[in-house]
Scaffold this motif. Structure first.
Motif, PDB file in Angstrom:
ATOM      1  N   VAL A   1      19.378  -2.598  -8.263  1.00  0.00           N
ATOM      2  CA  VAL A   1      20.518  -1.732  -8.273  1.00  0.00           C
ATOM      3  C   VAL A   1      19.649  -0.447  -8.269  1.00  0.00           C
ATOM      4  O   VAL A   1      19.450  -0.068  -9.536  1.00  0.00           O
ATOM      5  CB  VAL A   1      21.934  -1.979  -8.498  1.00  0.00           C
ATOM      6  N   ILE A   2      19.721   0.726  -7.384  1.00  0.00           N
ATOM      7  CA  ILE A   2      19.199   1.949  -7.537  1.00  0.00           C
ATOM      8  C   ILE A   2      20.399   2.824  -7.622  1.00  0.00           C
ATOM      9  O   ILE A   2      21.210   2.868  -6.524  1.00  0.00           O
ATOM     10  CB  ILE A   2      18.091   2.058  -6.588  1.00  0.00           C
ATOM     11  N   ILE A   3      20.339   3.843  -8.599  1.00  0.00           N
ATOM     12  CA  ILE A   3      21.253   4.745  -8.757  1.00  0.00           C
ATOM     13  C   ILE A   3      20.689   6.224  -8.487  1.00  0.00           C
ATOM     14  O   ILE A   3      19.785   6.467  -9.052  1.00  0.00           O
ATOM     15  CB  ILE A   3      21.997   4.649 -10.233  1.00  0.00           C
ATOM     16  N   ALA A   4      21.268   6.875  -7.589  1.00  0.00           N
ATOM     17  CA  ALA A   4      20.766   8.041  -7.169  1.00  0.00           C
ATOM     18  C   ALA A   4      21.431   9.177  -7.869  1.00  0.00           C
ATOM     19  O   ALA A   4      22.635   9.033  -8.136  1.00  0.00           O
ATOM     20  CB  ALA A   4      20.753   8.075  -5.475  1.00  0.00           C
ATOM     21  N   GLU A   5      20.791  10.259  -7.841  1.00  0.00           N
ATOM     22  CA  GLU A   5      21.626  11.521  -8.432  1.00  0.00           C
ATOM     23  C   GLU A   5      22.930  11.838  -7.790  1.00  0.00           C
ATOM     24  O   GLU A   5      23.840  12.552  -8.287  1.00  0.00           O
ATOM     25  CB  GLU A   5      20.219  12.817  -8.155  1.00  0.00           C
ATOM     26  N   SER A   6      23.011  11.827  -6.334  1.00  0.00           N
ATOM     27  CA  SER A   6      23.941  11.873  -5.455  1.00  0.00           C
ATOM     28  C   SER A   6      25.146  10.917  -5.769  1.00  0.00           C
ATOM     29  O   SER A   6      26.302  11.029  -5.225  1.00  0.00           O
ATOM     30  CB  SER A   6      23.786  11.817  -3.952  1.00  0.00           C
TER      31      SER A   6
ATOM     32  N   ILE B   1      24.799   4.278  -4.337  1.00  0.00           N
ATOM     33  CA  ILE B   1      24.198   3.041  -5.102  1.00  0.00           C
ATOM     34  C   ILE B   1      23.414   2.236  -4.114  1.00  0.00           C
ATOM     35  O   ILE B   1      24.014   2.012  -3.111  1.00  0.00           O
ATOM     36  CB  ILE B   1      25.445   2.149  -5.791  1.00  0.00           C
ATOM     37  N   ILE B   2      22.217   2.113  -4.259  1.00  0.00           N
ATOM     38  CA  ILE B   2      21.470   1.454  -3.199  1.00  0.00           C
ATOM     39  C   ILE B   2      20.999  -0.048  -3.758  1.00  0.00           C
ATOM     40  O   ILE B   2      20.431  -0.262  -4.941  1.00  0.00           O
ATOM     41  CB  ILE B   2      20.117   2.198  -3.209  1.00  0.00           C
TER      42      ILE B   2
ATOM     43  N   LYS C   1      28.094  -4.600 -11.667  1.00  0.00           N
ATOM     44  CA  LYS C   1      28.823  -5.151 -10.478  1.00  0.00           C
ATOM     45  C   LYS C   1      30.145  -4.146 -10.411  1.00  0.00           C
ATOM     46  O   LYS C   1      30.524  -3.800  -9.411  1.00  0.00           O
ATOM     47  CB  LYS C   1      29.182  -6.406 -10.962  1.00  0.00           C
ATOM     48  N   ARG C   2      30.516  -3.704 -11.257  1.00  0.00           N
ATOM     49  CA  ARG C   2      31.740  -2.742 -11.273  1.00  0.00           C
ATOM     50  C   ARG C   2      31.370  -1.237 -10.569  1.00  0.00           C
ATOM     51  O   ARG C   2      31.929  -0.817  -9.737  1.00  0.00           O
ATOM     52  CB  ARG C   2      32.472  -2.337 -12.815  1.00  0.00           C
ATOM     53  N   ILE C   3      30.061  -0.833 -11.245  1.00  0.00           N
ATOM     54  CA  ILE C   3      29.533   0.183 -10.216  1.00  0.00           C
ATOM     55  C   ILE C   3      29.415   0.029  -8.691  1.00  0.00           C
ATOM     56  O   ILE C   3      29.780   0.874  -7.846  1.00  0.00           O
ATOM     57  CB  ILE C   3      28.253   0.772 -10.910  1.00  0.00           C
ATOM     58  N   ILE C   4      28.864  -1.036  -8.604  1.00  0.00           N
ATOM     59  CA  ILE C   4      28.806  -1.563  -6.883  1.00  0.00           C
ATOM     60  C   ILE C   4      30.319  -1.558  -6.325  1.00  0.00           C
ATOM     61  O   ILE C   4      30.470  -0.788  -5.216  1.00  0.00           O
ATOM     62  CB  ILE C   4      28.217  -2.828  -6.927  1.00  0.00           C
ATOM     63  N   THR C   5      31.374  -2.111  -6.887  1.00  0.00           N
ATOM     64  CA  THR C   5      32.480  -2.310  -6.459  1.00  0.00           C
ATOM     65  C   THR C   5      33.089  -0.662  -6.237  1.00  0.00           C
ATOM     66  O   THR C   5      33.691  -0.547  -5.112  1.00  0.00           O
ATOM     67  CB  THR C   5      33.345  -2.949  -7.309  1.00  0.00           C
ATOM     68  N   GLN C   6      32.786   0.225  -7.200  1.00  0.00           N
ATOM     69  CA  GLN C   6      33.376   1.256  -7.110  1.00  0.00           C
ATOM     70  C   GLN C   6      32.656   2.315  -5.785  1.00  0.00           C
ATOM     71  O   GLN C   6      33.455   3.023  -5.130  1.00  0.00           O
ATOM     72  CB  GLN C   6      33.237   2.222  -8.430  1.00  0.00           C
TER      73      GLN C   6
END
Length: 83
Positions: A53-58, A61-62, A29-34
């Motif tokens: 939540v999908i985290i991409a190399e770039s 956050i998807i 949830k913190r990653i999403i907010t950031q």
């Protein structure tokens, strides 16, 4: 290029996916907010509950309404078919 279906006709390049996580933990949830604050959030849920939540190399956050297990299954099925 291999693609991962994330819902509602949206796709992600599988080669750029770093991680797929469940959306209910506090660190995620913190990653999403950031990501939202930095303009790196991509919401593909169309207003539905975010399950994965999908985290991409770039650093993008998807958000997806699909369950992480379903995304992982599709990720694995397509990769195995390639071999």
């Amino acid at each position: 290029m291999q693609i991962l279906k994330v819902g509602y006709g949206n796709f992600v390049n599988k080669d750029k996916v770093v991680a797929i996580a469940s959306a209910d933990s506090a660190p995620i949830k913190r990653i999403i907010t950031q990501a939202k604050a930095k303009g790196l959030l991509i919401d593909t849920t169309k207003g539905r509950k975010t399950d994965a939540v999908i985290i991409a190399e770039s650093g993008h956050i998807i958000l997806s309404y699909l369950k992480p297990e379903d995304l992982q299954k599709e990720f694995s099925d397509k990769s195995e078919a390639k071999n």
